[in-house]
Design a protein around this motif. Structure first.
Motif, PDB file in Angstrom:
ATOM      1  N   PRO A 179      31.656  28.624  40.529  1.00 34.90           N
ATOM      2  CA  PRO A 179      30.409  28.734  39.750  1.00 34.90           C
ATOM      3  C   PRO A 179      30.429  29.936  38.805  1.00 34.90           C
ATOM      4  O   PRO A 179      31.141  30.926  39.042  1.00 34.90           O
ATOM      5  N   SER A 180      29.614  29.867  37.772  1.00 36.83           N
ATOM      6  CA  SER A 180      29.624  30.912  36.747  1.00 36.83           C
ATOM      7  C   SER A 180      29.096  32.245  37.246  1.00 36.83           C
ATOM      8  O   SER A 180      29.386  33.288  36.651  1.00 36.83           O
ATOM      9  N   ASP A 181      28.313  32.245  38.325  1.00 35.54           N
ATOM     10  CA  ASP A 181      27.786  33.511  38.833  1.00 35.54           C
ATOM     11  C   ASP A 181      28.650  34.099  39.943  1.00 35.54           C
ATOM     12  O   ASP A 181      28.231  35.020  40.643  1.00 35.54           O
ATOM     13  N   VAL A 182      29.862  33.568  40.107  1.00 38.46           N
ATOM     14  CA  VAL A 182      30.804  34.078  41.098  1.00 38.46           C
ATOM     15  C   VAL A 182      32.032  34.609  40.368  1.00 38.46           C
ATOM     16  O   VAL A 182      32.625  33.907  39.549  1.00 38.46           O
ATOM     17  N   ARG A 183      32.406  35.858  40.650  1.00 42.31           N
ATOM     18  CA  ARG A 183      33.539  36.473  39.975  1.00 42.31           C
ATOM     19  C   ARG A 183      34.685  36.691  40.964  1.00 42.31           C
ATOM     20  O   ARG A 183      34.478  37.014  42.128  1.00 42.31           O
ATOM     21  N   GLN A 184      35.896  36.534  40.453  1.00 36.74           N
ATOM     22  CA  GLN A 184      37.087  36.730  41.264  1.00 36.74           C
ATOM     23  C   GLN A 184      37.454  38.222  41.280  1.00 36.74           C
ATOM     24  O   GLN A 184      37.361  38.894  40.265  1.00 36.74           O
ATOM     25  N   GLY A 185      37.895  38.711  42.439  1.00 36.85           N
ATOM     26  CA  GLY A 185      38.245  40.116  42.556  1.00 36.85           C
ATOM     27  C   GLY A 185      39.681  40.378  42.922  1.00 36.85           C
ATOM     28  O   GLY A 185      40.230  41.428  42.576  1.00 36.85           O
ATOM     29  N   VAL A 186      40.323  39.437  43.611  1.00 33.51           N
ATOM     30  CA  VAL A 186      41.692  39.668  44.069  1.00 33.51           C
ATOM     31  C   VAL A 186      42.342  38.338  44.410  1.00 33.51           C
ATOM     32  O   VAL A 186      41.674  37.394  44.846  1.00 33.51           O
ATOM     33  N   LEU A 187      43.625  38.258  44.161  1.00 37.57           N
ATOM     34  CA  LEU A 187      44.440  37.109  44.561  1.00 37.57           C
ATOM     35  C   LEU A 187      45.435  37.603  45.600  1.00 37.57           C
ATOM     36  O   LEU A 187      46.169  38.566  45.352  1.00 37.57           O
ATOM     37  N   ILE A 188      45.445  36.955  46.776  1.00 34.35           N
ATOM     38  CA  ILE A 188      46.314  37.387  47.865  1.00 34.35           C
ATOM     39  C   ILE A 188      47.248  36.240  48.248  1.00 34.35           C
ATOM     40  O   ILE A 188      46.865  35.345  49.007  1.00 34.35           O
ATOM     41  N   PRO A 189      48.481  36.215  47.707  1.00 37.40           N
ATOM     42  CA  PRO A 189      49.451  35.212  48.157  1.00 37.40           C
ATOM     43  C   PRO A 189      49.772  35.472  49.622  1.00 37.40           C
ATOM     44  O   PRO A 189      49.932  36.620  50.043  1.00 37.40           O
ATOM     45  N   THR A 190      49.850  34.399  50.400  1.00 37.91           N
ATOM     46  CA  THR A 190      50.016  34.527  51.848  1.00 37.91           C
ATOM     47  C   THR A 190      51.100  33.591  52.334  1.00 37.91           C
ATOM     48  O   THR A 190      51.085  32.394  52.018  1.00 37.91           O
ATOM     49  N   ALA A 191      52.041  34.134  53.113  1.00 38.69           N
ATOM     50  CA  ALA A 191      53.126  33.317  53.666  1.00 38.69           C
ATOM     51  C   ALA A 191      53.718  34.040  54.865  1.00 38.69           C
ATOM     52  O   ALA A 191      53.506  35.242  55.052  1.00 38.69           O
ATOM     53  N   HIS A 192      54.440  33.306  55.697  1.00 36.82           N
ATOM     54  CA  HIS A 192      55.244  33.969  56.716  1.00 36.82           C
ATOM     55  C   HIS A 192      56.265  34.842  55.996  1.00 36.82           C
ATOM     56  O   HIS A 192      56.747  34.497  54.917  1.00 36.82           O
ATOM     57  N   TYR A 193      56.589  35.979  56.564  1.00 31.81           N
ATOM     58  CA  TYR A 193      57.555  36.843  55.906  1.00 31.81           C
ATOM     59  C   TYR A 193      58.900  36.777  56.601  1.00 31.81           C
ATOM     60  O   TYR A 193      59.009  36.423  57.771  1.00 31.81           O
ATOM     61  N   THR A 194      59.916  37.069  55.830  1.00 31.27           N
ATOM     62  CA  THR A 194      61.278  37.103  56.357  1.00 31.27           C
ATOM     63  C   THR A 194      61.672  38.556  56.565  1.00 31.27           C
ATOM     64  O   THR A 194      61.317  39.432  55.779  1.00 31.27           O
ATOM     65  N   GLY A 195      62.393  38.831  57.623  1.00 30.67           N
ATOM     66  CA  GLY A 195      62.770  40.213  57.920  1.00 30.67           C
ATOM     67  C   GLY A 195      61.656  40.917  58.668  1.00 30.67           C
ATOM     68  O   GLY A 195      60.542  40.410  58.809  1.00 30.67           O
ATOM     69  N   ASP A 196      61.955  42.099  59.174  1.00 30.78           N
ATOM     70  CA  ASP A 196      60.965  42.848  59.937  1.00 30.78           C
ATOM     71  C   ASP A 196      61.271  44.337  59.852  1.00 30.78           C
ATOM     72  O   ASP A 196      61.518  45.004  60.853  1.00 30.78           O
TER      73      ASP A 196
END
Length: 215
Positions: A179-196
């Protein structure tokens, strides 16, 4: 899902932006994402308004479209000469770190559309963004986004904090029906990670940025 028994200090100092080590082929269960978001909702917000919204994107076509916008924004960012890799070039230690950050950012930019889950943190901004200082608005969203990343880290998920998609905020809003009255603040790509091999990052000494009573 087994939660890693990380002490608070370890969790806070080893939650890193994961860009190259995201597993682009392994699905992330929605139940796991929901667990992390339930924790995020415990974060503070101004006046306890809780005006946040969380858009979880898993559809392959939508992820590709967002990835295309992100890649275009990343290229413009690098062409501007202000990217991370251009900073601190006269410092051999920090310069090397910045180049690694830049390299991993470029990799993520080329593969953003392949990340299995994208979480876009948004907030209601009735009447548009406030003029002047907007700390009150974004301060009611960003702590929750960080809590999401911490919860993801303890569950074997890698994340990265990015806002480069905001160069195409209106296009992405139309794509996702925001909706026009909602603003985006952050994009968080999410996945299992490789390595530790997560460990605290090198930072400026505290005394260089600490001010007691007066600047």
């Amino acid at each position: 899902m087994t939660i890693k028994p990380l002490a608070p200090d370890e969790l806070l100092t080893t939650t890193r932006s994961v860009r190259k080590r995201l597993d682009l082929t392994r699905p992330v269960p929605m139940d796991l994402v929901r667990e992390c978001l339930e924790i995020a909702l415990q974060a503070p917000s101004g006046g306890n308004r809780q005006g946040w919204h969380w858009l979880v994107v898993t559809d392959a076509g939508l992820r590709k479209a967002i990835g295309d916008y992100y890649r275009r924004s990343l290229r413009a960012y690098y062409e501007s000469g202000t990217s991370a890799g251009k900073l601190f070039q006269d410092d051999p230690v920090r310069g090397a770190t910045q180049r690694r950050v830049s390299d991993s950012s470029e990799y993520l930019g080329e593969h953003m559309g392949e990340v299995p889950v994208m979480v876009i943190g948004c907030i209601t901004a009735t009447g548009g963004l406030p003029p002047g200082n907007q700390a009150g608005l974004w301060g009611s969203l960003l702590p929750a986004a960080w809590s999401y990343m911490l919860a993801a880290r303890s569950r074997g998920l890698g994340t990265a904090w990015t806002t480069l998609h905001l160069a195409y905020e209106s296009e992405i809003a139309e794509l996702l029906g925001i909706p026009s009255d909602v603003r985006q603040g952050v994009l968080i790509p999410t996945a299992h990670y490789t390595g530790d091999t997560f460990r605290p990052a090198a930072r400026q000494p505290l005394d260089e940025v600490l001010h007691l009573d007066r600047w």
